[in-house]
Design a protein around this motif. Structure first.
Motif, PDB file in Angstrom:
ATOM      1  N   ALA A   1       0.833  -1.207   0.000  1.00  0.00           N
ATOM      2  CA  ALA A   1       0.000   0.000   0.000  1.00  0.00           C
ATOM      3  C   ALA A   1       0.860   1.246   0.000  1.00  0.00           C
ATOM      4  O   ALA A   1       1.978   1.248   0.532  1.00  0.00           O
ATOM      5  N   ALA A   2       0.315   2.318  -0.569  1.00  0.00           N
ATOM      6  CA  ALA A   2       0.915   3.639  -0.454  1.00  0.00           C
ATOM      7  C   ALA A   2       0.311   4.332   0.761  1.00  0.00           C
ATOM      8  O   ALA A   2      -0.877   4.197   1.042  1.00  0.00           O
TER       9      ALA A   2
ATOM     10  N   ARG B   1      -4.134   1.463  -8.122  1.00  0.00           N
ATOM     11  CA  ARG B   1      -4.178   2.463  -7.052  1.00  0.00           C
ATOM     12  C   ARG B   1      -3.889   3.876  -7.548  1.00  0.00           C
ATOM     13  O   ARG B   1      -4.250   4.852  -6.896  1.00  0.00           O
ATOM     14  N   ALA B   2      -3.269   4.002  -8.728  1.00  0.00           N
ATOM     15  CA  ALA B   2      -2.988   5.331  -9.274  1.00  0.00           C
ATOM     16  C   ALA B   2      -4.260   6.085  -9.629  1.00  0.00           C
ATOM     17  O   ALA B   2      -4.220   7.304  -9.850  1.00  0.00           O
ATOM     18  N   SER B   3      -5.398   5.390  -9.678  1.00  0.00           N
ATOM     19  CA  SER B   3      -6.653   6.087  -9.983  1.00  0.00           C
ATOM     20  C   SER B   3      -7.039   7.081  -8.893  1.00  0.00           C
ATOM     21  O   SER B   3      -7.928   7.906  -9.092  1.00  0.00           O
ATOM     22  N   PHE B   4      -6.351   7.023  -7.742  1.00  0.00           N
ATOM     23  CA  PHE B   4      -6.604   7.978  -6.662  1.00  0.00           C
ATOM     24  C   PHE B   4      -5.531   9.074  -6.580  1.00  0.00           C
ATOM     25  O   PHE B   4      -5.592   9.911  -5.670  1.00  0.00           O
TER      26      PHE B   4
ATOM     27  N   GLU C   1      -2.889  -1.908  -2.872  1.00  0.00           N
ATOM     28  CA  GLU C   1      -3.102  -2.674  -4.097  1.00  0.00           C
ATOM     29  C   GLU C   1      -3.901  -3.903  -3.677  1.00  0.00           C
ATOM     30  O   GLU C   1      -3.465  -4.667  -2.821  1.00  0.00           O
ATOM     31  N   LEU C   2      -5.077  -4.079  -4.236  1.00  0.00           N
ATOM     32  CA  LEU C   2      -5.927  -5.188  -3.832  1.00  0.00           C
ATOM     33  C   LEU C   2      -5.241  -6.521  -4.142  1.00  0.00           C
ATOM     34  O   LEU C   2      -4.355  -6.581  -5.002  1.00  0.00           O
ATOM     35  N   PRO C   3      -5.609  -7.592  -3.452  1.00  0.00           N
ATOM     36  CA  PRO C   3      -4.936  -8.879  -3.645  1.00  0.00           C
ATOM     37  C   PRO C   3      -4.868  -9.292  -5.114  1.00  0.00           C
ATOM     38  O   PRO C   3      -5.875  -9.282  -5.832  1.00  0.00           O
ATOM     39  N   GLY C   4      -3.643  -9.626  -5.550  1.00  0.00           N
ATOM     40  CA  GLY C   4      -3.412 -10.003  -6.938  1.00  0.00           C
ATOM     41  C   GLY C   4      -3.043  -8.851  -7.844  1.00  0.00           C
ATOM     42  O   GLY C   4      -2.685  -9.051  -9.009  1.00  0.00           O
TER      43      GLY C   4
END
Length: 265
Positions: free
Chosen positions: A12-13, A31-34, A51-54
């Protein structure tokens, strides 16, 4: 700064200081969509974007949405470190957050569900089956344009070529197996009978022009949740935080008062 959560399985960031705010990304993005809303949110919150699993560096889980939700509950508990957490999920991240809240009722003090729902229509279910079948037969490149149409209206795509090139590249980095399992899970999903377990305050958001999870899905979700309110975001599609960051931040301002103060300072 990147951190690892859930016994080292979730990457995670993390940015900012304050109450923990978790942002779960969609299936067709990362996650860059945020990125466009993080600078503002991190002025008031400790923003954690897993980052969601996978996805990315996060380890996949065997199973479907239940197992993903349980893994993310571990990550939220560890990342919140005993503080009251707020969880915001967009698209697939919203479904994960909703399933997590059903299975772990005290996992968050507040929930924001952006562009998701509790169940898809027959046509919506078939769309996921079609995408999974096409991915299995021909790879993600075969459905990239379909995926982009589910994220953004054609007019937006035409006027933002650089952003669209970035989003196509992000989608093509998705693990194909993880994508296909998620599509299968969403095609069968129906959480409507379990929504009464979600007792915390919930803000349900949806883009006016969202074709992936159309507004009626959010309207139904808000009506069935015990403590929810609905906002329709004008002019936006499936990822309003990326399409219109300021409009998105303003939409959550009443739910997160500190954010409204920053925006209008």
């Amino acid at each position: 700064m990147d951190i690892v959560l859930a016994d080292g399985t979730v990457n995670a960031a993390s940015s900012g200081e304050g109450p923990p705010l978790f942002l779960f990304h969609s299936l067709l993005s990362d996650r860059a969509s945020f990125d466009a809303v993080m600078p503002t949110l991190s002025q008031s919150f400790r923003v954690i974007v897993p980052e969601l699993p996978g996805f990315g560096k996060s380890r996949a889980v065997p199973g479907g949405l239940v197992e993903v939700a349980d893994r993310m509950a571990e990550a939220v508990r560890e990342g919140a470190a005993g503080e009251d957490a707020i969880v915001l999920g967009n698209g697939y991240g919203g479904f994960v957050a909703l399933q997590m809240a059903i299975r772990h009722p005290r996992i968050a003090a507040r929930l924001i569900l952006a562009d998701c729902g509790a169940a898809f229509s027959p046509d919506g279910r078939q769309a996921f089956r079609n995408m999974a079948a096409a991915s299995k037969a021909k790879g993600l490149a075969a459905i990239t344009e379909v995926a982009m149409r589910r994220l953004f209206a054609p007019e937006f795509q035409a006027t933002h070529p650089d952003l669209m090139a970035d989003r196509r590249a992000a989608f093509l980095r998705t693990d194909r197996g993880v994508f296909e399992v998620a599509c299968a899970a969403l095609a069968e999903l129906d959480l409507r009978s379990e929504l009464g377990k979600v007792r915390m305050p919930v803000l349900v958001l949806v883009g006016e022009h969202d074709e992936a999870t159309p507004p009626p899905m959010s309207q139904e979700l808000a009506a069935l949740l015990p403590n929810a309110r609905l906002k329709i975001i004008p002019g936006c599609a499936h990822v309003p935080q990326l399409q219109s960051p300021e409009v998105f931040l303003d939409a959550i301002g009443d739910f997160l008062p500190d954010v409204r103060g920053v925006i209008h300072a």
